[in-house]
Design a protein around this motif. Structure first.
Motif, PDB file in Angstrom:
ATOM      1  N   GLN A  73     -28.683 -74.330  10.509  1.00 26.23           N
ATOM      2  CA  GLN A  73     -29.913 -74.919   9.988  1.00 26.23           C
ATOM      3  C   GLN A  73     -30.172 -74.402   8.593  1.00 26.23           C
ATOM      4  OE1 GLN A  73     -32.823 -73.992  13.074  1.00 26.23           O
ATOM      5  NE2 GLN A  73     -32.560 -76.037  13.913  1.00 26.23           N
ATOM      6  N   LEU A  74     -30.500 -75.306   7.678  1.00 27.29           N
ATOM      7  CA  LEU A  74     -30.720 -74.960   6.281  1.00 27.29           C
ATOM      8  C   LEU A  74     -32.123 -75.372   5.873  1.00 27.29           C
ATOM      9  CD1 LEU A  74     -27.371 -76.395   4.807  1.00 27.29           C
ATOM     10  CD2 LEU A  74     -27.776 -74.156   5.836  1.00 27.29           C
ATOM     11  N   SER A  96     -21.341 -67.261  11.861  1.00 30.26           N
ATOM     12  CA  SER A  96     -20.189 -67.235  10.940  1.00 30.26           C
ATOM     13  C   SER A  96     -20.504 -67.826   9.577  1.00 30.26           C
ATOM     14  CB  SER A  96     -18.995 -67.972  11.557  1.00 30.26           C
ATOM     15  OG  SER A  96     -18.652 -67.424  12.807  1.00 30.26           O
ATOM     16  N   LEU A  97     -21.726 -67.719   9.127  1.00 29.88           N
ATOM     17  CA  LEU A  97     -22.124 -68.343   7.877  1.00 29.88           C
ATOM     18  C   LEU A  97     -21.394 -67.776   6.673  1.00 29.88           C
ATOM     19  CD1 LEU A  97     -25.969 -68.633   8.419  1.00 29.88           C
ATOM     20  CD2 LEU A  97     -24.202 -70.372   8.800  1.00 29.88           C
ATOM     21  N   VAL A  98     -21.025 -66.518   6.719  1.00 31.14           N
ATOM     22  CA  VAL A  98     -20.368 -65.904   5.570  1.00 31.14           C
ATOM     23  C   VAL A  98     -18.984 -66.501   5.343  1.00 31.14           C
ATOM     24  CG1 VAL A  98     -21.638 -63.746   5.710  1.00 31.14           C
ATOM     25  CG2 VAL A  98     -19.493 -64.021   6.998  1.00 31.14           C
ATOM     26  N   ARG A  99     -18.459 -67.237   6.290  1.00 27.76           N
ATOM     27  CA  ARG A  99     -17.144 -67.853   6.157  1.00 27.76           C
ATOM     28  C   ARG A  99     -17.219 -69.278   5.598  1.00 27.76           C
ATOM     29  NH1 ARG A  99     -14.830 -66.241  12.169  1.00 27.76           N
ATOM     30  NH2 ARG A  99     -15.226 -64.002  12.025  1.00 27.76           N
ATOM     31  N   TYR A 100     -18.433 -69.758   5.359  1.00 30.26           N
ATOM     32  CA  TYR A 100     -18.612 -71.139   4.936  1.00 30.26           C
ATOM     33  C   TYR A 100     -18.572 -71.272   3.415  1.00 30.26           C
ATOM     34  CZ  TYR A 100     -20.179 -72.700   9.586  1.00 30.26           C
ATOM     35  OH  TYR A 100     -20.245 -73.031  10.904  1.00 30.26           O
ATOM     36  N   TYR A 101     -18.293 -72.482   2.953  1.00 30.00           N
ATOM     37  CA  TYR A 101     -18.468 -72.842   1.552  1.00 30.00           C
ATOM     38  C   TYR A 101     -19.877 -73.396   1.399  1.00 30.00           C
ATOM     39  CZ  TYR A 101     -17.297 -74.360  -3.135  1.00 30.00           C
ATOM     40  OH  TYR A 101     -17.262 -74.502  -4.493  1.00 30.00           O
ATOM     41  N   TRP A 102     -20.532 -73.056   0.277  1.00 31.21           N
ATOM     42  CA  TRP A 102     -21.919 -73.433   0.060  1.00 31.21           C
ATOM     43  C   TRP A 102     -22.075 -74.163  -1.268  1.00 31.21           C
ATOM     44  CZ3 TRP A 102     -25.495 -72.538   3.810  1.00 31.21           C
ATOM     45  CH2 TRP A 102     -25.070 -71.699   4.854  1.00 31.21           C
ATOM     46  N   ALA A 103     -23.011 -75.075  -1.315  1.00 32.76           N
ATOM     47  CA  ALA A 103     -23.194 -75.845  -2.537  1.00 32.76           C
ATOM     48  C   ALA A 103     -24.620 -76.360  -2.654  1.00 32.76           C
ATOM     49  CB  ALA A 103     -22.216 -77.029  -2.561  1.00 32.76           C
ATOM     50  N   CYS A 143     -29.329 -78.109  -0.382  1.00 33.33           N
ATOM     51  CA  CYS A 143     -28.244 -77.166  -0.141  1.00 33.33           C
ATOM     52  C   CYS A 143     -27.370 -77.731   0.977  1.00 33.33           C
ATOM     53  CB  CYS A 143     -28.749 -75.777   0.200  1.00 33.33           C
ATOM     54  SG  CYS A 143     -29.660 -75.620   1.738  1.00 33.33           S
ATOM     55  N   ALA A 144     -26.093 -77.396   0.904  1.00 29.78           N
ATOM     56  CA  ALA A 144     -25.118 -77.923   1.849  1.00 29.78           C
ATOM     57  C   ALA A 144     -24.099 -76.845   2.172  1.00 29.78           C
ATOM     58  CB  ALA A 144     -24.423 -79.149   1.272  1.00 29.78           C
ATOM     59  N   SER A 145     -23.526 -76.942   3.355  1.00 30.73           N
ATOM     60  CA  SER A 145     -22.507 -75.969   3.732  1.00 30.73           C
ATOM     61  C   SER A 145     -21.461 -76.621   4.630  1.00 30.73           C
ATOM     62  CB  SER A 145     -23.130 -74.773   4.453  1.00 30.73           C
ATOM     63  OG  SER A 145     -23.655 -75.164   5.713  1.00 30.73           O
ATOM     64  N   ASP A 146     -20.310 -76.005   4.645  1.00 28.97           N
ATOM     65  CA  ASP A 146     -19.212 -76.513   5.465  1.00 28.97           C
ATOM     66  C   ASP A 146     -18.267 -75.367   5.796  1.00 28.97           C
ATOM     67  OD1 ASP A 146     -17.985 -79.253   6.347  1.00 28.97           O
ATOM     68  OD2 ASP A 146     -16.310 -78.056   5.584  1.00 28.97           O
ATOM     69  N   PRO A 147     -17.720 -75.355   6.994  1.00 26.79           N
ATOM     70  CA  PRO A 147     -16.857 -74.236   7.383  1.00 26.79           C
ATOM     71  C   PRO A 147     -15.458 -74.246   6.769  1.00 26.79           C
ATOM     72  CG  PRO A 147     -17.044 -75.805   9.171  1.00 26.79           C
ATOM     73  CD  PRO A 147     -18.017 -76.236   8.119  1.00 26.79           C
ATOM     74  N   ALA A 183     -17.748 -84.109   2.278  1.00 28.54           N
ATOM     75  CA  ALA A 183     -16.978 -82.963   2.765  1.00 28.54           C
ATOM     76  C   ALA A 183     -17.862 -81.879   3.377  1.00 28.54           C
ATOM     77  CB  ALA A 183     -16.155 -82.365   1.622  1.00 28.54           C
ATOM     78  N   TYR A 184     -19.171 -82.086   3.375  1.00 27.47           N
ATOM     79  CA  TYR A 184     -20.090 -81.073   3.875  1.00 27.47           C
ATOM     80  C   TYR A 184     -20.716 -81.517   5.189  1.00 27.47           C
ATOM     81  CZ  TYR A 184     -19.555 -78.750  -0.554  1.00 27.47           C
ATOM     82  OH  TYR A 184     -19.029 -78.096  -1.631  1.00 27.47           O
ATOM     83  N   ARG A 185     -20.713 -80.602   6.135  1.00 25.89           N
ATOM     84  CA  ARG A 185     -21.210 -80.928   7.467  1.00 25.89           C
ATOM     85  C   ARG A 185     -22.706 -80.708   7.611  1.00 25.89           C
ATOM     86  NH1 ARG A 185     -18.004 -78.227  12.341  1.00 25.89           N
ATOM     87  NH2 ARG A 185     -16.365 -79.323  11.191  1.00 25.89           N
ATOM     88  N   TYR A 186     -23.227 -79.681   6.947  1.00 19.91           N
ATOM     89  CA  TYR A 186     -24.620 -79.298   7.160  1.00 19.91           C
ATOM     90  C   TYR A 186     -25.437 -79.457   5.877  1.00 19.91           C
ATOM     91  CZ  TYR A 186     -22.528 -77.183  11.275  1.00 19.91           C
ATOM     92  OH  TYR A 186     -21.826 -76.975  12.435  1.00 19.91           O
ATOM     93  N   TRP A 187     -26.652 -79.965   6.042  1.00 21.66           N
ATOM     94  CA  TRP A 187     -27.522 -80.242   4.903  1.00 21.66           C
ATOM     95  C   TRP A 187     -28.941 -79.779   5.192  1.00 21.66           C
ATOM     96  CZ3 TRP A 187     -25.872 -82.477   0.340  1.00 21.66           C
ATOM     97  CH2 TRP A 187     -24.572 -82.986   0.338  1.00 21.66           C
ATOM     98  N   GLY A 188     -29.610 -79.343   4.135  1.00 21.76           N
ATOM     99  CA  GLY A 188     -31.027 -79.078   4.232  1.00 21.76           C
ATOM    100  C   GLY A 188     -31.830 -80.344   4.019  1.00 21.76           C
ATOM    101  N   GLN A 189     -33.141 -80.201   4.081  1.00 24.44           N
ATOM    102  CA  GLN A 189     -34.017 -81.373   3.973  1.00 24.44           C
ATOM    103  C   GLN A 189     -34.332 -81.739   2.525  1.00 24.44           C
ATOM    104  OE1 GLN A 189     -35.101 -78.341   4.417  1.00 24.44           O
ATOM    105  NE2 GLN A 189     -36.845 -78.169   3.017  1.00 24.44           N
ATOM    106  N   GLY A 190     -34.040 -80.849   1.605  1.00 27.48           N
ATOM    107  CA  GLY A 190     -34.255 -81.124   0.189  1.00 27.48           C
ATOM    108  C   GLY A 190     -35.557 -80.555  -0.335  1.00 27.48           C
TER     109      GLY A 190
END
Length: 128
Positions: free
Chosen positions: A3-4, A28-35, A97-101, A114-121
């Motif tokens: 959740q973001l 495992s968030l520290v293993r994700y790519y963030w943008a 914000c977005a993240s992906d494993p 390419a990103y699986r998880y997104w915040g609401q903006g």
């Protein structure tokens, strides 16, 4: 499940600064790519900045030298930041914000699909 939640948006005059934050919960968030991405009215969502597991960064040319992406984490939460300086009216947009494993390279970090998880903006408005 990741959740973001973004915060820190607002209204500022051109030349001003804002700092966006994104608080992430999950495993495992520290293993994700963030943008960070943004979407202006009537335009497609575009990548702004990305940061890898090891802290390597990527920036869109439009924000290089003005924006800085960073991250930090506690035991339970990862925090993603976007420091925005010398803001311009064309930076006005909703920022996500977005993240992906999976790792991202030079040609994939800026692809929203390419990103699986997104915040609401969070809305950023820069006035001239």
């Amino acid at each position: 499940q990741v959740q973001l939640v973004e915060s820190g948006g607002g209204s500022v005059q051109a030349g001003g600064s804002l700092r966006l934050s994104c608080a992430a919960s999950g495993s495992s968030l520290v293993r994700y790519y963030w943008a960070w991405f943004r979407q202006a009215p009537g335009k497609q969502r575009e990548a702004v900045a990305g940061i890898s597991v090891r802290g390597g960064t990527n920036y869109d040319d439009s924000v290089k030298g003005r924006f800085t992406i960073s991250k930090d984490n506690t035991e339970d939460t990862l925090y993603l930041y976007l420091e925005m300086n010398s803001l311009k009216p064309e930076d006005t947009a909703i920022y996500y914000c977005a993240s992906d494993p999976f790792p991202k390279g030079q040609t994939s970090w800026n692809v929203s699909e390419a990103y699986r998880y997104w915040g609401q903006g969070t809305q950023v408005t820069v006035s001239s």
